[in-house]
Design a protein around this motif. Sequence first.
Motif, PDB file in Angstrom:
ATOM      1  N   ALA A  54       0.829  -1.206   0.000  1.00  0.00           N
ATOM      2  CA  ALA A  54       0.000   0.000   0.000  1.00  0.00           C
ATOM      3  C   ALA A  54       0.862   1.255   0.000  1.00  0.00           C
ATOM      4  CB  ALA A  54      -0.938  -0.006   1.201  1.00  0.00           C
ATOM      5  N   ARG A  55       1.873   1.287   0.845  1.00  0.00           N
ATOM      6  CA  ARG A  55       2.752   2.462   0.899  1.00  0.00           C
ATOM      7  C   ARG A  55       3.492   2.660  -0.417  1.00  0.00           C
ATOM      8  NH1 ARG A  55       3.230   0.796   6.409  1.00  0.00           N
ATOM      9  NH2 ARG A  55       4.857  -0.697   5.845  1.00  0.00           N
ATOM     10  N   GLN A  56       4.013   1.571  -0.989  1.00  0.00           N
ATOM     11  CA  GLN A  56       4.804   1.683  -2.208  1.00  0.00           C
ATOM     12  C   GLN A  56       3.963   2.136  -3.395  1.00  0.00           C
ATOM     13  OE1 GLN A  56       6.391  -2.264  -2.348  1.00  0.00           O
ATOM     14  NE2 GLN A  56       8.017  -1.844  -0.880  1.00  0.00           N
ATOM     15  N   PHE A  57       2.794   1.526  -3.557  1.00  0.00           N
ATOM     16  CA  PHE A  57       1.927   1.914  -4.671  1.00  0.00           C
ATOM     17  C   PHE A  57       1.460   3.353  -4.499  1.00  0.00           C
ATOM     18  CE2 PHE A  57       1.901  -2.443  -5.918  1.00  0.00           C
ATOM     19  CZ  PHE A  57       1.442  -2.477  -7.237  1.00  0.00           C
ATOM     20  N   ALA A  58       1.064   3.723  -3.274  1.00  0.00           N
ATOM     21  CA  ALA A  58       0.583   5.085  -3.042  1.00  0.00           C
ATOM     22  C   ALA A  58       1.666   6.104  -3.347  1.00  0.00           C
ATOM     23  CB  ALA A  58       0.093   5.229  -1.606  1.00  0.00           C
ATOM     24  N   LYS A  59       2.895   5.831  -2.932  1.00  0.00           N
ATOM     25  CA  LYS A  59       3.988   6.762  -3.208  1.00  0.00           C
ATOM     26  C   LYS A  59       4.218   6.893  -4.710  1.00  0.00           C
ATOM     27  CE  LYS A  59       8.881   7.743  -2.422  1.00  0.00           C
ATOM     28  NZ  LYS A  59       9.086   8.048  -3.866  1.00  0.00           N
ATOM     29  N   ALA A  60       4.270   5.775  -5.410  1.00  0.00           N
ATOM     30  CA  ALA A  60       4.516   5.810  -6.844  1.00  0.00           C
ATOM     31  C   ALA A  60       3.412   6.555  -7.579  1.00  0.00           C
ATOM     32  CB  ALA A  60       4.651   4.390  -7.385  1.00  0.00           C
ATOM     33  N   LEU A  61       2.166   6.292  -7.212  1.00  0.00           N
ATOM     34  CA  LEU A  61       1.046   6.932  -7.897  1.00  0.00           C
ATOM     35  C   LEU A  61       0.941   8.407  -7.548  1.00  0.00           C
ATOM     36  CD1 LEU A  61      -1.514   4.023  -7.477  1.00  0.00           C
ATOM     37  CD2 LEU A  61      -0.366   4.716  -9.596  1.00  0.00           C
ATOM     38  N   SER A  62       1.193   8.743  -6.294  1.00  0.00           N
ATOM     39  CA  SER A  62       1.167  10.148  -5.897  1.00  0.00           C
ATOM     40  C   SER A  62       2.273  10.920  -6.602  1.00  0.00           C
ATOM     41  CB  SER A  62       1.302  10.270  -4.377  1.00  0.00           C
ATOM     42  OG  SER A  62       1.270  11.616  -3.974  1.00  0.00           O
ATOM     43  N   ASP A  63       3.453  10.320  -6.702  1.00  0.00           N
ATOM     44  CA  ASP A  63       4.552  10.965  -7.410  1.00  0.00           C
ATOM     45  C   ASP A  63       4.221  11.171  -8.889  1.00  0.00           C
ATOM     46  OD1 ASP A  63       6.043  11.110  -5.107  1.00  0.00           O
ATOM     47  OD2 ASP A  63       7.296   9.364  -5.565  1.00  0.00           O
ATOM     48  N   ALA A  64       3.324  10.329  -9.429  1.00  0.00           N
ATOM     49  CA  ALA A  64       2.926  10.456 -10.829  1.00  0.00           C
ATOM     50  C   ALA A  64       1.854  11.510 -11.028  1.00  0.00           C
ATOM     51  CB  ALA A  64       2.415   9.110 -11.345  1.00  0.00           C
ATOM     52  N   GLY A  65       1.383  12.116  -9.930  1.00  0.00           N
ATOM     53  CA  GLY A  65       0.391  13.174 -10.057  1.00  0.00           C
ATOM     54  C   GLY A  65      -1.015  12.773  -9.682  1.00  0.00           C
ATOM     55  N   LEU A  66      -1.214  11.540  -9.210  1.00  0.00           N
ATOM     56  CA  LEU A  66      -2.540  11.094  -8.815  1.00  0.00           C
ATOM     57  C   LEU A  66      -2.834  11.493  -7.368  1.00  0.00           C
ATOM     58  CD1 LEU A  66      -1.923   9.325 -11.333  1.00  0.00           C
ATOM     59  CD2 LEU A  66      -3.191   7.484 -10.237  1.00  0.00           C
ATOM     60  N   THR A  67      -4.106  11.655  -7.048  1.00  0.00           N
ATOM     61  CA  THR A  67      -4.544  11.844  -5.677  1.00  0.00           C
ATOM     62  C   THR A  67      -4.991  10.499  -5.125  1.00  0.00           C
ATOM     63  OG1 THR A  67      -5.280  14.111  -6.072  1.00  0.00           O
ATOM     64  CG2 THR A  67      -6.224  12.975  -4.173  1.00  0.00           C
ATOM     65  N   VAL A  68      -4.418  10.096  -4.002  1.00  0.00           N
ATOM     66  CA  VAL A  68      -4.757   8.826  -3.374  1.00  0.00           C
ATOM     67  C   VAL A  68      -5.910   9.067  -2.397  1.00  0.00           C
ATOM     68  CG1 VAL A  68      -3.931   6.977  -1.872  1.00  0.00           C
ATOM     69  CG2 VAL A  68      -2.425   7.930  -3.645  1.00  0.00           C
ATOM     70  N   VAL A  69      -7.012   8.356  -2.608  1.00  0.00           N
ATOM     71  CA  VAL A  69      -8.214   8.518  -1.791  1.00  0.00           C
ATOM     72  C   VAL A  69      -8.381   7.285  -0.911  1.00  0.00           C
ATOM     73  CG1 VAL A  69     -10.712   8.939  -1.808  1.00  0.00           C
ATOM     74  CG2 VAL A  69      -9.269   9.839  -3.657  1.00  0.00           C
ATOM     75  N   SER A  70      -8.609   7.497   0.377  1.00  0.00           N
ATOM     76  CA  SER A  70      -8.840   6.377   1.278  1.00  0.00           C
ATOM     77  C   SER A  70      -9.652   6.865   2.481  1.00  0.00           C
ATOM     78  CB  SER A  70      -7.517   5.736   1.711  1.00  0.00           C
ATOM     79  OG  SER A  70      -7.732   4.418   2.187  1.00  0.00           O
ATOM     80  N   GLY A  71      -9.738   6.008   3.525  1.00  0.00           N
ATOM     81  CA  GLY A  71     -10.653   6.288   4.613  1.00  0.00           C
ATOM     82  C   GLY A  71     -10.035   6.553   5.963  1.00  0.00           C
ATOM     83  N   LEU A  72      -8.713   6.718   6.051  1.00  0.00           N
ATOM     84  CA  LEU A  72      -7.999   7.043   7.288  1.00  0.00           C
ATOM     85  C   LEU A  72      -8.131   5.957   8.354  1.00  0.00           C
ATOM     86  CD1 LEU A  72      -6.233   9.512   8.106  1.00  0.00           C
ATOM     87  CD2 LEU A  72      -8.168  10.331   9.425  1.00  0.00           C
ATOM     88  N   ALA A  73      -8.563   4.759   7.964  1.00  0.00           N
ATOM     89  CA  ALA A  73      -8.690   3.666   8.930  1.00  0.00           C
ATOM     90  C   ALA A  73      -7.326   3.053   9.201  1.00  0.00           C
ATOM     91  CB  ALA A  73      -9.649   2.599   8.401  1.00  0.00           C
ATOM     92  N   LEU A  74      -7.279   2.190  10.203  1.00  0.00           N
ATOM     93  CA  LEU A  74      -6.065   1.433  10.461  1.00  0.00           C
ATOM     94  C   LEU A  74      -5.754   0.531   9.271  1.00  0.00           C
ATOM     95  CD1 LEU A  74      -6.628   0.332  14.179  1.00  0.00           C
ATOM     96  CD2 LEU A  74      -5.022   2.068  13.355  1.00  0.00           C
TER      97      LEU A  74
END
Length: 411
Positions: free
Chosen positions: A164-184
Amino acid sequence: MSHEELAAWLRLVLTPGVGNDAGRRLLAAFGLPQAIFDQTASALRQVVSAAQTSALLSPPTKLPAQVQATHDWLTAGDSDGTQQRRLVTLGDPLYPASLLNLEDPPLMLYLLGQVRLLGAQPNLASAPVSKAPDASHSIANSWPTKALAMVGSRNPTPQGAQNARQFAKALSDAGLTVVSGLALGIDGAAHEGALVNHLIDTPASRLRTLAVIGTGIDRVYPRQHRDLAHRVATHGLIVSEYPLGTPPLAANFPKRNRLIAGLSSGTLVVEAALQSGSLITARLTAEQGKEVLAIPGSIHSPQSRGCHALIRQGAKLVETATDILEELPWPEVSSTTNKIADVTDAASASPASNTHSDLLQALGADPVSLDALQARTGLDTATLQAHLLELELQGAVGRLPGGLFQRMGLG
């Protein structure tokens, strides 16, 4: 909006038995909320039920306190202006157009964070509502169009959280906004990944991540994510449809999943059991005609069965961030796919790949017990445990419940 407008909107939302659907019908029939409460019982009865009519004619007892609390929240804000607050109502030019396609779009949204990036003005408490809500009109604002929901288990495996961390970092660096629910679990890991290498005091130039929560926006749940919530609001946005003070009620979290799906162009399920709430988000995404993607996992892990079920049902199997960029309709980011593939591959490589290679090879991709590792490697218990501890400290191996070990990363 004025104090009277705020009170009328809150009265509509807080009236027992009047939900989003009835609220929209009332707004369509009479215009702004103030006009609804000027109607006679017979006029209201033409639009809603007798029970709803009776409720509408009696202001909720907690209304004055809620109006005051909301006004105070809107006008408080950070002294340095790094995080803005806004109450957006249905029909407001800042209301996200993508939510209008939902069966029950929320009548109100509370926003905390980088509202300025949506085109709002700093004076958030005084913005007037000049026209009646109209769900059919075209709304132009700057809500992210390249947004991906990332959801998954609240109790992920170490590999799932790392993915999750790796994909989110890669996608965010590509200009995407990562949407989630702030849960554990996966939610928190996704927000963290999107914020990697971005200092808390660095001004945000775009929404790197967006958190849709199931409580009042003045509450952080779980409490462990208080610091994370502050970082999200500094580099992104927190969104809630629930009135201030709303506690973490179990029924609200599945309901908020429709907003996670609605604010995104697709949903990536990183790791999920068969009964996971993440599958609700995936279903809602599919119902909205958007792409569902899933990362496969071990056939022995219960936390992978939800993803495998989605893949059998037609979800896109994802192995790299490039898979996501190629699947979703964002031609302007296609030129970055080679770079993103490199980022993903580098992130998934084990930091200990050049050492302990025999033990890492013996670990494989699935969780394994100490006894099984001894059988595979021929090492005595003390030596094996020493090597495992060293790899664990390096982040190359994760320790799971039940005495199991799992290799971290796919390299």
